[in-house]
Design a protein around this motif. Structure first.
Motif: not given
Length: 307
Positions: A139-147, A156-165
């Motif tokens: 439900p909160d998928k739009n909270a993650f910015t492209p950067e 499927p449908g998953e991308k690693w996060l920049d945990v420095r942010k």
């Protein structure tokens, strides 16, 4: 490596071609010790033909809107004891008939009523949250910015996060943990907390991961929730004091279970699963280590083959 997260989207064919005991669900598992404490790999082949597995969402509350209470004393948080039996099911509906004191289930798909029902049966309930990858089916998928989103984590449908942010991810994860608390969960399973060892698309270091994982532990503790360290074996010693238990996939297959012994020595459970090994290849060692071990299907549905 982490195996479970994207399998929530659809059932995948997986299991084991090695012979093993009949999976326990319902009363079949009632012979296990029910005492609570004080408180990732290629898909496998079908489970044993003799298996007779049993099996069964609600609109989530708006994330991040609940006021955070003062944190309880560290000693007040639930710390499951070594050897505590558990059930890990990330499909729904959850089979609530498995007679074990701990359930680990999906934090979005499982409702507050489900958690309340498990509590009424005397179970502690862990809230599965993917904290290391974005998921385009949440439900909160739009909270993650492209950067802040990197390469695919191969699900499927998953991308690693920049945990420095931390400034961007903290409020998102706080909202997710608020949802877990709002539904009445007792603890968090924080998945994908070892991205620094993968090709994420970001130059993550072990120090970046430590900072992020400690932030997650702090968010859980502020909400009165315990939290488990998922895999991330290289940082067990550094993070032992920040996490109340460990969750591990396939340490027996990769011959690295001894690296989790500090949790046992600290009186904290190691919840352990194998997917490809038959029980006779890991259970004796797991019992000697006092792990809470079982074999599961890769899709983490209801069937379980405990040690």
């Amino acid at each position: 490596m982490t195996l479970a997260c994207a399998l929530l989207l659809a059932a995948c064919s997986s299991g084991h071609d090695e012979a093993g005991p009949t999976p326990t669900s319902s009363a079949a598992s009632s012979t296990e010790d029910s005492a609570t404490g004080s408180g990732s790999a290629a898909p496998s082949s079908p489970p044993p033909s003799s298996a007779t597995p049993s099996s069964a969402a609600s609109t989530p509350p708006k994330a991040g809107t609940t006021a955070v209470p003062p944190p309880p004393a560290a000693g007040a948080r639930w710390i499951p004891a070594p050897g505590t039996p558990w059930q890990w099911q990330l499909t729904t509906p959850v089979d609530q008939s498995v007679d074990v004191p701990v359930y680990d289930v999906d934090g979005v798909e499982v409702s507050a009523a489900d958690v309340q029902s498990l509590h009424a049966k005397g179970r502690k309930v862990i809230c599965y949250v993917n904290v290391g990858a974005s998921e385009d089916f949440r439900p909160d998928k739009n909270a993650f910015t492209p950067e802040v989103q990197g390469k695919s984590d191969r699900w499927p449908g998953e991308k690693w996060l920049d945990v420095r942010k931390l400034d961007q991810l903290r409020p998102i994860m706080a909202g997710r943990f608020d949802q877990c608390r709002g539904k009445g969960f007792d603890a968090i399973e924080a998945d994908q907390v070892d991205g620094y060892k993968s090709d994420t698309g970001f130059p993550l270091t072990d120090r970046d991961q430590l900072a992020y994982n400690r932030m997650l532990a702090g968010l859980a503790h502020e909400r009165g929730l315990s939290i488990g360290l998922k895999n991330d074996l290289d940082q067990v010693t550094d993070l032992l004091g920040d996490f109340e238990f460990a969750i591990n996939e396939q340490c027996a297959q990769y011959q690295e279970c001894d690296r989790l012994s500090p949790f046992i020595q600290a009186g904290k459970a190691v919840f352990h699963v194998e997917y490809e090994l038959s029980n006779d290849r890991f259970c004796a060692a797991s019992k000697a280590l006092r792990f809470s071990s079982m074999r599961k299907n890769l899709k983490l549905d209801a069937p379980r083959w405990p040690c």
